[in-house]
Design a protein around this motif. Structure first.
Motif, PDB file in Angstrom:
ATOM      1  N   ASP A  40      51.869  33.109  39.748  1.00  0.00           N
ATOM      2  CA  ASP A  40      50.656  32.974  40.542  1.00  0.00           C
ATOM      3  C   ASP A  40      49.413  33.081  39.646  1.00  0.00           C
ATOM      4  N   VAL A  41      48.345  32.374  40.028  1.00  0.00           N
ATOM      5  CA  VAL A  41      47.128  32.386  39.199  1.00  0.00           C
ATOM      6  C   VAL A  41      46.507  33.779  39.106  1.00  0.00           C
ATOM      7  N   ASN A  42      46.829  34.649  40.049  1.00  0.00           N
ATOM      8  CA  ASN A  42      46.235  35.994  40.027  1.00  0.00           C
ATOM      9  C   ASN A  42      47.122  37.039  39.359  1.00  0.00           C
ATOM     10  N   LEU A  66      39.287  33.807  36.906  1.00  0.00           N
ATOM     11  CA  LEU A  66      38.115  34.031  36.036  1.00  0.00           C
ATOM     12  C   LEU A  66      37.337  35.233  36.539  1.00  0.00           C
ATOM     13  N   ALA A  67      37.145  35.289  37.857  1.00  0.00           N
ATOM     14  CA  ALA A  67      36.417  36.416  38.452  1.00  0.00           C
ATOM     15  C   ALA A  67      37.199  37.715  38.279  1.00  0.00           C
ATOM     16  N   ALA A  68      38.515  37.602  38.181  1.00  0.00           N
ATOM     17  CA  ALA A  68      39.347  38.803  38.012  1.00  0.00           C
ATOM     18  C   ALA A  68      39.440  39.236  36.550  1.00  0.00           C
ATOM     19  N   GLY A  69      38.852  38.444  35.636  1.00  0.00           N
ATOM     20  CA  GLY A  69      38.805  38.885  34.241  1.00  0.00           C
ATOM     21  C   GLY A  69      39.942  38.380  33.365  1.00  0.00           C
ATOM     22  N   ILE A  70      40.504  37.224  33.690  1.00  0.00           N
ATOM     23  CA  ILE A  70      41.626  36.716  32.876  1.00  0.00           C
ATOM     24  C   ILE A  70      41.205  36.491  31.427  1.00  0.00           C
ATOM     25  N   MET A  87      32.169  38.964  33.378  1.00  0.00           N
ATOM     26  CA  MET A  87      30.727  39.160  33.586  1.00  0.00           C
ATOM     27  C   MET A  87      30.027  37.821  33.777  1.00  0.00           C
ATOM     28  N   ALA A  88      30.368  36.854  32.925  1.00  0.00           N
ATOM     29  CA  ALA A  88      29.721  35.545  33.004  1.00  0.00           C
ATOM     30  C   ALA A  88      30.135  34.818  34.286  1.00  0.00           C
ATOM     31  N   ALA A  89      31.346  35.083  34.754  1.00  0.00           N
ATOM     32  CA  ALA A  89      31.845  34.424  35.969  1.00  0.00           C
ATOM     33  C   ALA A  89      31.105  34.888  37.225  1.00  0.00           C
ATOM     34  N   GLY A 138      30.249  36.902  48.325  1.00  0.00           N
ATOM     35  CA  GLY A 138      31.441  36.791  47.462  1.00  0.00           C
ATOM     36  C   GLY A 138      32.177  35.471  47.606  1.00  0.00           C
ATOM     37  N   LEU A 139      33.329  35.392  46.925  1.00  0.00           N
ATOM     38  CA  LEU A 139      34.128  34.165  46.948  1.00  0.00           C
ATOM     39  C   LEU A 139      34.802  34.001  48.311  1.00  0.00           C
TER      40      LEU A 139
END
Ligand code: AMP
Ligand code: GLY
Length: 415
Positions: A40-42, A66-70, A87-89, A138-139
């Motif tokens: 899974d992507v997460n 990305l938002a989760a910090g991958i 942070m940038a995301a 949020g998302l």
């Protein structure tokens, strides 16, 4: 490649053409991608583990990981990864963060206020003499934005997001912003934290029905280039929005690497940012990728190494590309799945069928999502690319197939 949509299929397809790339694995992928890895992507731990074992250069498609910090996680493990840090995301994962960032850096965007109290939000919209857009912070899978035509609709939107919590915690805070009337375009660039180079221009079609009727979706089709983004406008967007964003992010100690996507509204020839995305657009990615006349992998490497200024300007095919999204009837609400799709045998050369919500079971392709396929075709003119994309789309069928019939039409009216 991390992801499972049409965007990821298009990026995987392009990267697999590079002679520097041995194998493209896609996690979790779809019925069209090769070498699928069922993670899974997460699930960042398993993704990192896989990347380490297989010596991968990882490209992240969607916003959630990305938002989760991958990227931060992979960097800590010394794994090569393309995309922005957590942070940038925030440019995408918190609309409030993005609005405040634009405000403090004088990047043109709609005027706005932020609320967590429904009563205060209601009083505010009643005091305004212009229409507004109400956005969850949020998302919310592209759905947390309600464009309002009246004060009543704005009051309902506040109720939906802040009180009923239809988008869950993403709606703990809302933005109420001025509704800007104008023409919308997607401006996507690639950054290495220092500079950003523009990708080809494109325009999405966000509403579910023809002539931009009905609710917003993830995007029902796109084409590239778009005559709406003239050279003069592109220069304005690049200077006033993109360069300023990259520069300001660097100054704030949060260099942005990856695809930076600005959703733009053009009013009286002036561009305003409606939203940032920190990734490629989907479906904009499909026609953009079809027109790439360069090795995308080289640019991804240059992005993560901070060396984009050493790269030649990307070359684009001097043709138009159009992507028609074939969806399941009922999308963006509920829809049937597991329907067999036929017609893949006679796809003409100038077309490519990118998969999104599909899966492959015993050699058969079944529908597995709302947006199912992105039929993308090249043509020497926009009209020809549109005709080619619809010719191919009409060869493909399943029970509940639905598509818009007017993808690219807006562009034709500008030529
Ligand atoms: P967003 O997810 O923020 O891009 O919003 C989704 C869609 O809502 C955009 O693609 C626009 O069509 C519309 N939208 C968002 N903000 C505004 C605004 N300030 N004025 C007019 N339309 C907007
Ligand atoms: N097509 C719009 C998006 O990717 O957000």
């Amino acid at each position: 490649m991390v992801g499972s949509g049409g965007r990821e299929h298009a990026l995987s397809w392009k990267l697999s053409q590079s002679d520097k790339v041995e194998t493209v694995f896609t996690a979790p992928g779809n019925g069209g991608t090769k070498n699928n890895v069922s993670i899974d992507v997460n699930n960042l731990d398993e993704l990192a583990d896989f990347a380490q074992k297989n010596n991968c250069f990882t490209v992240v498609g969607p916003e959630d990981p990305l938002a989760a910090g991958i990227v931060d996680k992979f960097n800590q493990l010394n794994l090569k990864v393309f995309g922005p840090s957590q942070m940038a995301a925030q440019l995408e994962s918190s609309k409030i963060w993005a609005k405040n960032f634009m405000k403090r850096n004088n990047i043109p965007t709609a005027r706005f206020e932020i609320f967590d109290d429904a009563h205060k939000a209601q009083e505010y919209v009643k005091s305004l003499d212009y229409n507004v857009v109400v956005k969850a912070d949020g998302l919310a899978a592209g759905k947390g934005v309600i464009v309002c035509n009246s004060t009543k609709e704005a009051l309902d939107a506040i109720q939906t997001i802040l009180v009923k919590k239809t988008f869950g915690d993403a709606g703990n805070k809302i933005i109420i912003e001025e509704r800007i009337e104008g023409i919308e375009a997607s401006y996507i660039s690639l950054s290495d934290g220092q500079i950003a180079i523009p990708m080809a221009s494109s325009q999405d079609h966000k509403r579910i029905f023809d002539d931009d009727k009905g609710p917003n979706t993830g995007g029902m089709g796109a084409y590239s280039p778009t005559p709406i983004v003239t050279d003069v406008l592109a220069e304005k967007i690049q200077k006033k929005i993109i360069d300023k964003t990259i520069h300001s992010m660097k100054n704030e100690g949060i260099p942005f690497k990856g695809f930076l996507y600005a959703g733009i509204m053009v009013r009286n020839n002036e561009p305003y940012v409606l939203e940032y995305n920190v990734r490629m657009g989907d479906p904009e990615c499909q026609p953009i990728v079809m027109r790439m006349d360069f090795d995308l992998y080289d640019y991804f490497v240059a992005s993560i190494e901070g060396k984009l200024s050493d790269m030649p300007s990307p070359r684009w095919k001097n043709q138009y590309a159009v992507c028609v999204v074939l969806a399941s009837k009922g999308y963006p609400e509920s829809y049937a799945k597991d329907e067999e799709i036929s017609g893949f045998d006679f796809i003409p050369n100038e077309s490519y069928v990118f998969h999104a919500g599909t899966k492959k079971i015993n050699g058969k392709i079944l529908s597995n999502g709302g947006r199912v396929l992105g039929v993308t075709a090249l043509g020497d003119t926009l009209k020809e690319a549109i005709d080619n994309a619809y010719d191919t789309s009409d060869k493909i069928s399943w029970n509940n197939k639905y598509c818009r019939r007017d993808i690219g039409k807006k562009g034709l009216s500008y030529l």
